[in-house]
Design a protein around this motif. Structure first.
Motif, PDB file in Angstrom:
ATOM      1  N   PRO A 117       0.836  -1.210   0.000  1.00  9.05           N
ATOM      2  CA  PRO A 117       0.000   0.000   0.000  1.00  9.05           C
ATOM      3  C   PRO A 117       0.863   1.250   0.000  1.00  9.05           C
ATOM      4  N   LEU A 118       0.264   2.353  -0.446  1.00  6.07           N
ATOM      5  CA  LEU A 118       0.980   3.620  -0.447  1.00  6.07           C
ATOM      6  C   LEU A 118       1.247   4.079   0.983  1.00  6.07           C
ATOM      7  N   SER A 119       2.380   4.681   1.191  1.00  2.00           N
ATOM      8  CA  SER A 119       2.749   5.173   2.513  1.00  2.00           C
ATOM      9  C   SER A 119       1.810   6.287   2.941  1.00  2.00           C
ATOM     10  N   ARG A 120       1.631   6.429   4.256  1.00  3.10           N
ATOM     11  CA  ARG A 120       0.806   7.519   4.774  1.00  3.10           C
ATOM     12  C   ARG A 120       1.393   8.882   4.402  1.00  3.10           C
ATOM     13  N   LEU A 121       2.709   8.929   4.252  1.00  2.00           N
ATOM     14  CA  LEU A 121       3.348  10.192   3.876  1.00  2.00           C
ATOM     15  C   LEU A 121       2.926  10.610   2.474  1.00  2.00           C
ATOM     16  N   VAL A 122       2.738   9.617   1.595  1.00  2.00           N
ATOM     17  CA  VAL A 122       2.319   9.910   0.226  1.00  2.00           C
ATOM     18  C   VAL A 122       0.831  10.221   0.176  1.00  2.00           C
ATOM     19  N   GLY A 123       0.068   9.520   1.008  1.00  2.17           N
ATOM     20  CA  GLY A 123      -1.381   9.689   0.988  1.00  2.17           C
ATOM     21  C   GLY A 123      -2.015   8.866  -0.114  1.00  2.17           C
ATOM     22  N   SER A 124      -3.319   9.041  -0.320  1.00  3.36           N
ATOM     23  CA  SER A 124      -4.016   8.288  -1.357  1.00  3.36           C
ATOM     24  C   SER A 124      -3.856   8.985  -2.703  1.00  3.36           C
ATOM     25  N   CYS A 125      -3.811   8.204  -3.756  1.00  2.00           N
ATOM     26  CA  CYS A 125      -3.663   8.735  -5.115  1.00  2.00           C
ATOM     27  C   CYS A 125      -4.702   8.045  -5.988  1.00  2.00           C
ATOM     28  N   ARG A 126      -5.645   8.807  -6.479  1.00  2.00           N
ATOM     29  CA  ARG A 126      -6.714   8.220  -7.279  1.00  2.00           C
ATOM     30  C   ARG A 126      -6.136   7.533  -8.505  1.00  2.00           C
ATOM     31  N   GLY A 127      -6.554   6.300  -8.718  1.00  2.00           N
ATOM     32  CA  GLY A 127      -6.077   5.531  -9.853  1.00  2.00           C
ATOM     33  C   GLY A 127      -4.930   4.609  -9.523  1.00  2.00           C
ATOM     34  N   ILE A 128      -4.337   4.766  -8.327  1.00  2.00           N
ATOM     35  CA  ILE A 128      -3.211   3.920  -7.918  1.00  2.00           C
ATOM     36  C   ILE A 128      -3.608   3.167  -6.645  1.00  2.00           C
ATOM     37  N   SER A 129      -3.558   1.848  -6.670  1.00  2.91           N
ATOM     38  CA  SER A 129      -3.925   1.046  -5.504  1.00  2.91           C
ATOM     39  C   SER A 129      -2.729   0.694  -4.644  1.00  2.91           C
ATOM     40  N   GLY A 130      -1.527   0.818  -5.185  1.00  5.99           N
ATOM     41  CA  GLY A 130      -0.329   0.481  -4.426  1.00  5.99           C
ATOM     42  C   GLY A 130       0.884   0.522  -5.333  1.00  5.99           C
ATOM     43  N   VAL A 131       1.998   0.068  -4.805  1.00  2.00           N
ATOM     44  CA  VAL A 131       3.226   0.016  -5.597  1.00  2.00           C
ATOM     45  C   VAL A 131       3.848  -1.362  -5.458  1.00  2.00           C
ATOM     46  N   THR A 132       4.708  -1.694  -6.389  1.00  2.00           N
ATOM     47  CA  THR A 132       5.424  -2.960  -6.339  1.00  2.00           C
ATOM     48  C   THR A 132       6.863  -2.736  -6.761  1.00  2.00           C
ATOM     49  N   ILE A 133       7.729  -3.631  -6.295  1.00  3.13           N
ATOM     50  CA  ILE A 133       9.148  -3.564  -6.646  1.00  3.13           C
ATOM     51  C   ILE A 133       9.519  -4.874  -7.326  1.00  3.13           C
ATOM     52  N   PRO A 134       9.638  -4.878  -8.648  1.00  3.26           N
ATOM     53  CA  PRO A 134      10.051  -6.112  -9.337  1.00  3.26           C
ATOM     54  C   PRO A 134      11.534  -6.403  -9.099  1.00  3.26           C
ATOM     55  N   GLY A 135      12.014  -7.424  -9.759  1.00  5.14           N
ATOM     56  CA  GLY A 135      13.380  -7.887  -9.501  1.00  5.14           C
ATOM     57  C   GLY A 135      14.465  -6.884  -9.810  1.00  5.14           C
ATOM     58  N   ASP A 136      14.227  -5.937 -10.745  1.00  9.17           N
ATOM     59  CA  ASP A 136      15.278  -4.982 -11.097  1.00  9.17           C
ATOM     60  C   ASP A 136      15.343  -3.794 -10.145  1.00  9.17           C
ATOM     61  N   GLY A 137      14.451  -3.763  -9.124  1.00 10.42           N
ATOM     62  CA  GLY A 137      14.537  -2.721  -8.105  1.00 10.42           C
ATOM     63  C   GLY A 137      13.743  -1.472  -8.382  1.00 10.42           C
ATOM     64  N   ASP A 138      13.086  -1.341  -9.561  1.00  2.93           N
ATOM     65  CA  ASP A 138      12.275  -0.157  -9.856  1.00  2.93           C
ATOM     66  C   ASP A 138      11.020  -0.137  -8.977  1.00  2.93           C
ATOM     67  N   VAL A 139      10.541   1.054  -8.669  1.00  6.29           N
ATOM     68  CA  VAL A 139       9.264   1.212  -7.973  1.00  6.29           C
ATOM     69  C   VAL A 139       8.193   1.436  -9.029  1.00  6.29           C
TER      70      VAL A 139
END
Length: 654
Positions: A622-644
């Motif tokens: 889930p998105l950090s509380r510091l970032v807050g909610s962002c319409r259209g984005i449910s969360g973030v992921t970090i694949p094997g190459d390290g990108d967010v």
């Protein structure tokens, strides 16, 4: 049959905890009056009694009821806790433990000893003396009677020609660890001979479950003085040694000896002197499970990194080892998911009582049907779902279903019907609450909206049904004509909507005037590890849950049309809204014609992407509380190459 086994397992698990609480509290009482310990015993015995009655275990229910009666008197100050009463209650707990073993094994618990204990507890409640408890036992038996011994598993006593002695050992009441002291004494005596029997049983002595004294019979050639010397020591106030007469041995051989107060023991399983119950259930702090889940997520991320390295270098042995590791990680991941999943019946089972109470309060007749309670949901969502469900159910009975005479006048059965159904649709869990009541009156909604200043008269007159129903979720909105204990205060469906949205779910209402109303809750998969499709938009990567992807298609320019300010495309005879997501990723200069068709809750749309990278298993955070909610984005992921990489929220797009 399956349901019975599930409930039996839950009963045993909960009952063992209450049993342990009773035993520990009784032992605490031996060190002095403790109001908290008395309350704990009373509470646990009361819980055990109710659970036993609901499961149909009558003997256990009656025994717990008798214990509860005694401690009601103790709690009220009408009786005092004496060592003799503590011994009696501990023997009750031994019988309960054996009953629980029988229940766990699939049997129906019954015990003659339980009947004796119930009589003793009743006598104590009626007369309030330890002697009363003695008199209640069969064949009399006074306090001065010599207690019968509990045989210890051993070889044939006739094979040992050594003299047999009876020892009665009394410990100092101030001894803080009498179980340890008794164990040391027994071990020292075993070096001088063979212990034939004990009072109480050896298990109880070693657990410290006896008064100030215990007795034993030992075959030994060491003599009385040696036995007395070995049994004496710190915390021992008296040791009585006497030669055991052979005539008494014949009496002990009687299979039905007269029972005394100290004779009452939990029935022993044949051939087993030690308890060998396997621990089948343990309780684990949920935070530990969360930590384990985080570690599994780290494994999934690093597995993706290893797969990238393997593809880059093309080492065959590395690929084989990685394949094995990948299967183990997947199995571990599935296991962790299964551990976190809880059947919805855990909260569904509380709702029939709510329906009954609200119906009685309103003077209504309601038939409540529950289906799909075995549908499982992640425990993190279970807590947030309880209050919304409770509120919708209460609303359905209070607002939806009419009084019996009104229903009869409208040609309906006097008894209203309320259904709660749960099912799984792909990865989503869908919960429907349906009633056959009066439905939602759009005209009443129009009037309330204007009255509360939520709409102008003109807007209310032209508003569609769906728009009016959406007003139900506005804070402070209520159509109740009067305030009651249940409804009418304007605190309701707005809270329900916020709770469902906090779970990343959606709520939909469908109502037909005079026919009824249906609330549909759609809860997304709570799996932190999901399959996503990686796509590129304006040279930026984003992830889309595979469960929302219908297809990847190529769009023709001549199929694109504008309806107002919205772009649409005709695809396979369907007109779909088309989003370019330029406000999120910026305008693309490539003019791509690759489309990803998305679907949520039966509705479709499509987005324009530059390219599709492929499918991948990732961890969604889930998105950090510091970032807050962002319409259209449910969360973030970090694949094997390290990108967010952001994960698109298809629900908000559709």
């Amino acid at each position: 049959m399956l349901d019975e086994e599930i409930y039996r397992k839950l009963f045993v698990e909960e009952s063992r905890e209450n049993h342990e609480t009773i035993v520990n509290s009784l032992l605490a009482l031996e060190h002095g009056e403790d109001a908290a310990a008395i309350d704990e015993i009373f509470r646990s015995a009361h819980t055990l009694k109710g659970m036993s009655a609901s499961m149909g275990f009558d003997d256990m229910e009656r025994l717990c009821h008798s214990m509860e009666d005694v401690f009601q008197l103790v709690r009220n100050g009408q009786r005092t806790v004496t060592p003799a009463l503590t011994d009696l209650l501990l023997r009750c707990t031994d019988v309960i433990e054996v009953m629980l073993d029988e229940i766990e094994g699939g049997g129906d618990p019954s015990s003659e000893t339980a009947e004796i204990l119930i009589k003793s507890l009743k006598a104590f409640s009626d007369k309030g003396t330890d002697e009363a408890a003695f008199d209640a036992l069969p064949d009399g038996g006074g306090a001065d009677a010599e207690p019968a011994m509990i045989p210890v598993a051993m070889e044939d006593p006739d094979a040992d020609a050594s003299p047999v002695y009876t020892l009665r050992i009394t410990l100092d009441p101030a001894c803080g660890m009498k179980d340890v002291r008794a164990l040391v004494i027994l071990q020292n005596l075993e070096e001088l001979g063979s212990i034939r029997a004990t009072t109480p049983s050896r298990d109880l002595i070693e657990d410290g479950m006896f008064g100030e004294s215990f007795s034993l019979r030992i075959a030994s050639d060491a003599g009385e003085e040696a036995l007395k010397t070995v049994a004496s020591g710190a915390d021992v106030t008296a040791v009585e040694v006497s030669l055991y007469e052979q005539e008494a041995a014949a009496a002990d051989a009687d299979p039905r000896p007269d029972l005394e107060f100290e004779d009452i023991q939990a029935p022993q399983k044949p051939g087993k002197s030690e308890k060998a119950r396997e621990i089948k259930n343990i309780r684990v702090d949920i935070h530990r499970l969360d930590q384990m889940m985080n570690l599994v997520e780290d494994l999934v991320i690093n597995r993706g990194r290893l797969e990238q390295i393997a593809r880059k270098h093309g080492i065959k042995e590395f690929d084989e080892a990685l394949s094995m590791v990948g299967r183990s990680v997947s199995d571990l991941q599935n296991l962790m998911m299964g551990i976190r999943m809880i059947p919805l019946e855990r909260i569904f089972n509380r709702l029939p009582r709510v329906v009954r109470d609200v119906a009685n309060y309103d003077g209504k007749e309601v038939e409540f049907i529950v289906d799909g309670g075995d549908t499982e949901l992640d425990r993190s969502m279970m807590d947030g779902l309880n209050d919304p469900l409770l509120h919708i159910i209460r609303n359905a009975v209070n607002h939806g279903i009419e009084p019996p005479d009104v229903r009869e006048a409208n040609g309906k059965p006097r008894k209203g019907l309320l259904k709660l159904v749960a099912r799984r649709d792909k990865d989503n869990v869908i919960i429907e609450i349906e009633d056959d009541g009066s439905g939602i009156d759009p005209e009443k909604l129009r009037h309330s909206a204007v009255e509360k200043g939520l709409m102008t008269a003109e807007a209310a007159r032209t508003a569609q049904k769906e728009e009016l129903i959406g007003l139900l979720f506005q804070p402070g909105f209520s159509t109740a004509e009067k305030i009651t204990d249940i409804s009418g205060r304007g605190v309701g469906l707005d809270v329900v909507k916020r709770a469902i949205e906090s779970l990343k779910g959606t709520i939909r209402v469908d109502s037909t005037l005079g026919k009824g109303t249906t609330f549909e809750l759609v809860l997304p998969p709570t799996m932190a590890i999901v399959d996503v499709m990686m796509v590129h938009i304006n040279d930026r990567r984003c992830a889309i849950p595979v469960s929302n992807v219908v297809e990847v298609a190529t769009g023709r320019q001549d199929a694109i049309h504008h309806i107002g300010s919205t772009e649409t495309i005709l695809l396979r005879d369907s007109l779909l809204p088309m989003h370019r997501l330029e406000d999120m990723f910026g305008a693309s200069s490539k003019g791509s014609d690759t489309l990803v068709v998305l679907q949520n809750d039966g509705k479709k749309c499509c987005i324009v992407v530059d390219s599709v990278e492929g499918q991948q298993e990732v961890v969604v955070k889930p998105l950090s509380r510091l970032v807050g909610s962002c319409r259209g984005i449910s969360g973030v992921t970090i694949p094997g190459d390290g990108d967010v990489v952001p994960v698109l929220d298809v629900n908000t797009m559709v």
